[in-house]
Design an enzyme around this catalytic site. Structure first.
Site, PDB file in Angstrom:
ATOM      1  N   HIS A  41      -5.862   6.036  -9.060  1.00 27.70           N
ATOM      2  CA  HIS A  41      -5.118   4.551  -8.960  1.00 27.70           C
ATOM      3  C   HIS A  41      -5.516   4.140  -7.369  1.00 27.70           C
ATOM      4  O   HIS A  41      -4.602   4.693  -6.538  1.00 27.70           O
ATOM      5  CB  HIS A  41      -3.712   4.458  -9.379  1.00 27.70           C
ATOM      6  CG  HIS A  41      -2.919   3.552  -9.183  1.00 27.70           C
ATOM      7  ND1 HIS A  41      -1.673   3.219  -9.313  1.00 27.70           N
ATOM      8  CD2 HIS A  41      -3.531   2.120  -9.189  1.00 27.70           C
ATOM      9  CE1 HIS A  41      -1.490   2.138  -9.036  1.00 27.70           C
ATOM     10  NE2 HIS A  41      -2.341   1.256  -9.005  1.00 27.70           N
ATOM     11  N   HIS A  72      -2.208  11.628 -12.442  1.00 33.19           N
ATOM     12  CA  HIS A  72      -2.154  10.092 -12.195  1.00 33.19           C
ATOM     13  C   HIS A  72      -2.220  10.476 -10.388  1.00 33.19           C
ATOM     14  O   HIS A  72      -1.111  11.003  -9.789  1.00 33.19           O
ATOM     15  CB  HIS A  72      -1.189   9.431 -12.450  1.00 33.19           C
ATOM     16  CG  HIS A  72      -1.329   7.883 -12.162  1.00 33.19           C
ATOM     17  ND1 HIS A  72      -1.738   6.963 -12.785  1.00 33.19           N
ATOM     18  CD2 HIS A  72      -0.843   7.449 -10.903  1.00 33.19           C
ATOM     19  CE1 HIS A  72      -1.521   5.757 -12.152  1.00 33.19           C
ATOM     20  NE2 HIS A  72      -0.827   5.941 -11.059  1.00 33.19           N
ATOM     21  N   ASP A  77      -2.218   8.634  -6.781  1.00 37.51           N
ATOM     22  CA  ASP A  77      -2.010   7.416  -6.334  1.00 37.51           C
ATOM     23  C   ASP A  77      -2.651   7.222  -4.688  1.00 37.51           C
ATOM     24  O   ASP A  77      -1.990   7.998  -3.872  1.00 37.51           O
ATOM     25  CB  ASP A  77      -0.471   6.973  -6.219  1.00 37.51           C
ATOM     26  CG  ASP A  77       0.037   6.702  -7.410  1.00 37.51           C
ATOM     27  OD1 ASP A  77      -0.621   5.940  -8.269  1.00 37.51           O
ATOM     28  OD2 ASP A  77       1.070   7.155  -8.017  1.00 37.51           O
ATOM     29  N   MET A 101       1.477  -2.550 -13.924  1.00 39.21           N
ATOM     30  CA  MET A 101       2.037  -2.004 -13.093  1.00 39.21           C
ATOM     31  C   MET A 101       3.688  -2.376 -13.581  1.00 39.21           C
ATOM     32  O   MET A 101       4.045  -3.539 -13.737  1.00 39.21           O
ATOM     33  CB  MET A 101       1.908  -2.594 -11.685  1.00 39.21           C
ATOM     34  CG  MET A 101       0.692  -2.196 -11.228  1.00 39.21           C
ATOM     35  SD  MET A 101       0.487  -0.272 -10.967  1.00 39.21           S
ATOM     36  CE  MET A 101       1.892   0.329  -9.991  1.00 39.21           C
ATOM     37  N   MET A 152      -3.317   5.354  -1.579  1.00 38.64           N
ATOM     38  CA  MET A 152      -2.488   4.017  -0.645  1.00 38.64           C
ATOM     39  C   MET A 152      -3.130   4.124   0.772  1.00 38.64           C
ATOM     40  O   MET A 152      -3.033   5.173   1.321  1.00 38.64           O
ATOM     41  CB  MET A 152      -0.934   4.239  -0.901  1.00 38.64           C
ATOM     42  CG  MET A 152      -0.353   4.218  -1.868  1.00 38.64           C
ATOM     43  SD  MET A 152       1.267   4.283  -1.848  1.00 38.64           S
ATOM     44  CE  MET A 152       1.660   4.475  -3.591  1.00 38.64           C
ATOM     45  N   ASP A 180       2.583   1.892 -15.380  1.00 38.63           N
ATOM     46  CA  ASP A 180       2.772   2.618 -14.156  1.00 38.63           C
ATOM     47  C   ASP A 180       3.796   2.288 -13.256  1.00 38.63           C
ATOM     48  O   ASP A 180       3.536   0.993 -12.835  1.00 38.63           O
ATOM     49  CB  ASP A 180       1.459   2.633 -13.470  1.00 38.63           C
ATOM     50  CG  ASP A 180       1.337   3.569 -12.015  1.00 38.63           C
ATOM     51  OD1 ASP A 180       2.379   4.299 -12.117  1.00 38.63           O
ATOM     52  OD2 ASP A 180       0.548   3.298 -11.082  1.00 38.63           O
ATOM     53  N   SER A 187       2.291  11.626 -12.184  1.00 40.21           N
ATOM     54  CA  SER A 187       2.197  10.906 -10.849  1.00 40.21           C
ATOM     55  C   SER A 187       2.693  12.052  -9.895  1.00 40.21           C
ATOM     56  O   SER A 187       3.722  12.494  -9.818  1.00 40.21           O
ATOM     57  CB  SER A 187       2.557   9.694 -10.800  1.00 40.21           C
ATOM     58  OG  SER A 187       2.765   9.517  -9.370  1.00 40.21           O
TER      59      SER A 187
HETATM   60  C1  DX5 Z   1       3.678   3.357  -7.403  1.00 41.17           C
HETATM   61  C2  DX5 Z   1       2.474   4.222  -8.042  1.00 41.17           C
HETATM   62  C3  DX5 Z   1       2.945   4.965  -9.197  1.00 41.17           C
HETATM   63  C4  DX5 Z   1       4.339   5.788  -8.911  1.00 41.17           C
HETATM   64  C5  DX5 Z   1       5.120   6.095 -10.178  1.00 41.17           C
HETATM   65  O1  DX5 Z   1       2.961   2.666  -6.392  1.00 41.17           O
HETATM   66  O2  DX5 Z   1       1.594   3.642  -8.429  1.00 41.17           O
HETATM   67  O3  DX5 Z   1       2.421   5.711 -10.119  1.00 41.17           O
HETATM   68  O4  DX5 Z   1       3.867   7.183  -8.518  1.00 41.17           O
HETATM   69  O5  DX5 Z   1       6.167   6.727  -9.686  1.00 41.17           O
HETATM   70  P1  DX5 Z   1       7.597   6.557 -10.405  1.00 41.17           P
HETATM   71  O6  DX5 Z   1       7.385   7.044 -11.942  1.00 41.17           O
HETATM   72  O7  DX5 Z   1       8.595   7.293  -9.900  1.00 41.17           O
HETATM   73  O8  DX5 Z   1       7.818   4.873 -10.629  1.00 41.17           O
HETATM   74 ZN    ZN Z   2      -0.173   4.907  -9.905  1.00 40.09          ZN
END
Ligand code: DX5
Ligand code: ZN
Length: 324
Positions: free
Chosen positions: A75, A42, A44, A146, A46, A183, A17
């Site tokens: 994601h 991956h 992310d 999650m 948001m 995740d 990620s």
């Molecule tokens: C959280 C994200 C994850 C995040 C994981 O909202 O969806 O993908 O990047 O990061 P770590 O591995 O640091 O928890």
């Molecule tokens: Zn994620």
């Protein structure tokens, strides 16, 4: 389909990620992930609404696509995935995962992802029971469990979430290529536990992208610890998605009967669009690697005759077989 050619065939895969990577040097950070042996990226997304944080959108996904051949798992932590899903698909996502908690119909979005031949996923936040997935049985290729409340990297794994992993596995029981992702909060300290719970893909952000970290070593540790865990509780690893091999390329209408014949003798098979270029519309039938030689030996019996059979030519069962 194949990721790191030649790597030993374990079960677990690590998705890097990039949320906590150095955004000013994204290309370099992606190469670091590639060189370190990450199996996927991956991404992310948001929107500052579904989650309290804002990250990036489709143009970044498309930019990432241009600089890497690694599969991209997108994601979506956004309130209206239906509105943007096409942009992520055309941006080059290999899978798109939406949250089951979003307040809009999920089925059309999952179907749109599938219709574009990408894997469709549903993510389940920590407070959401896995039963929330039930209405989407048969529509989902990925269950993303999650391990933290979505929104930020660097949080600790909420260990109660681990119990959802075997349930997610059961949910995907009819999908040989289905994947369970975990995740959030993944690191070398919990990878063995996660593997034992039956996870396929471990998403790791801050465990990999931390100043001074040897990213490659971390990827290898997480993957092999997860495989150790898997072997302890499940025995030999199940054949992972990238260990399916094509055995035959045939016209579209001939693929399904072959799949059915293989299924009848207990060999799972999948049908995908052929990668021939220019596109031919033909289909490839894939089987798990360990079954390949057996299936090849039996192929002439399994192949149904062509629609307009011309058996006199002696070509039956041969023309479609790919030379490798
Ligand atoms: C959280 C994200 C994850 C995040 C994981 O909202 O969806 O993908 O990047 O990061 P770590 O591995 O640091 O928890
Ligand atoms: Zn994620």
């Amino acid at each position: 389909m194949g990721t790191q050619g030649g790597r030993a065939a374990g079960h677990a895969r690590v998705a890097a990620s990039i949320l906590d990577a150095d955004a000013a040097n994204l290309g370099r950070e992606i190469r670091r992930g590639e060189r370190g042996g990450a199996d996927r990226l991956h991404l992310d997304v948001m929107d500052g609404h579904f989650v309290p944080n804002i990250s990036f959108g489709p143009s970044t996904v498309a930019a990432v696509r241009r600089v890497t051949r690694l599969p991209l798992d997108v994601h979506l932590m956004i309130s209206e995935p239906s509105r943007y899903v096409e942009q992520f698909i055309s941006g080059g996502a290999d899978s798109v995962t939406v949250h089951v908690e979003v307040d809009e119909p999920k089925e059309p979005t999952l179907r749109a992802i599938r219709a574009a031949d990408r894997a469709a996923g549903l993510a389940v936040s920590p407070q959401t029971p896995i039963e929330a997935l039930d209405p989407y049985r048969g529509l989902v290729d990925i269950v993303m469990v999650m391990g933290v409340n979505p929104g930020f990297g660097g949080q600790a794994l909420i260990t109660e979430c681990v119990a959802k992993i075997p349930r997610a596995r059961e949910f995907l029981v009819d999908r040989p290529l289905g994947e369970v992702h975990i995740d959030g909060g993944v690191n070398r300290d919990n990878a063995e536990l996660l593997g034992a719970a039956g996870v396929d893909i471990l998403v790791a952000g801050s465990a990999l992208y931390r100043r001074g970290r040897d990213l490659g070593r971390e990827v290898r540790l997480i993957r092999s610890l997860a495989d150790e865990g898997w072997a302890i509780s499940h025995g030999a690893p199940r054949v992972p998605r990238d260990r399916w091999v094509p055995v035959v390329v045939v016209e579209r209408e001939r693929a399904e009967p072959i799949r059915a014949e293989l299924g009848a003798i207990g060999i799972p098979a999948i049908v995908v669009a052929s990668e021939e270029r220019p596109a031919t519309g033909r289909r490839e039938v894939l089987v798990p690697a360990p079954a390949e030689s057996y299936v090849r030996a039996r192929l002439p019996d399994l192949l149904p005759p062509p629609v307009k059979a011309n058996l006199a030519s002696g070509a039956r069962g041969q023309s479609g077989i790919r030379s490798r």
